[in-house]
Design an enzyme around this catalytic site. Sequence first.
Site: not given
Ligand SMILES: O=C[C@H](O)COP(=O)(O)O
Length: 251
Positions: A9-11, A95, A97, A167, A173, A213, A234-235
């Site tokens: 998920n590139w956000k 999500h 966010e 999640e 994050g 994470s 994500g990251g």
């Molecule tokens: O959609 C992915 C999540 O929000 C996890 O993000 P993260 O892997 O950066 O903790």
Amino acid sequence: MRTPIIAGNWKLHMNPAQTAEFVKNVKDKLPDSNKVESVIAAPAVDLDALIKASEGSNLSVAAENCYFEDEGAFTGETSPKVLKEMGVKYCIIGHSERRDYFHETDEDINKKAKAIFRNGLLPIICCGESLETREAGKEEEFVVAQIKKALDGLTSEQVSSLVIAYEPIWAIGTGKTATSDQAEEMCKTIRESIAKLYNEETAENVRIQYGGSVKPANVKELMAKPNIDGGLVGGASLEVESFLSLVNYQD
Ligand SMILES: O=C[C@H](O)COP(=O)(O)O
């Protein structure tokens, strides 16, 4: 038998040129899609580039959000109908966010899930508790309630085909991963709740991801758990080598 699904998920990262370059570097190194399904969810402005670059590869494309109406006077929204026409397969909804910063409710998420199915896409439905809820020992009832509301009115066939991403908000994050046992426990609870809401077969079919994470260093341990069928990352999905290590975790 559920096919594992690892989704980046590139956000709000990457532009179309970076997207094309990323896909060029991963497309021939992805696992066979019946071994592990590799997915990237990109910002709406990058989806065209993502679809074009991934043509003929094992990469599935996801949107990060959509609206629950197909068209109309809804300035700034993304149509699920057009996502389908473009060649998108999945759409993330709910999500944390989106829930926190854009005030999306469980009712919105349920309407989006229905709009996604109506247009022939598949939802990746996110759920998860805050640290406060976990510390109060109410995480299971909280997450089960989110799931129940998100799935309201969906058929067992629809639920069998969708993806749920658990999640915990405190692990997103932050570098703080839920332990593989904590993640497994909640994914199992989610599956049991689907068995109660629908039936055993539907619960056995639905794929449940863990997110928060996830990295190359912990993906194997998480994926070894019986109720964890994938990761929403994500990251660690933003770098080519790291994304490739994640999707090729079985090697
Ligand atoms: O959609 C992915 C999540 O929000 C996890 O993000 P993260 O892997 O950066 O903790």
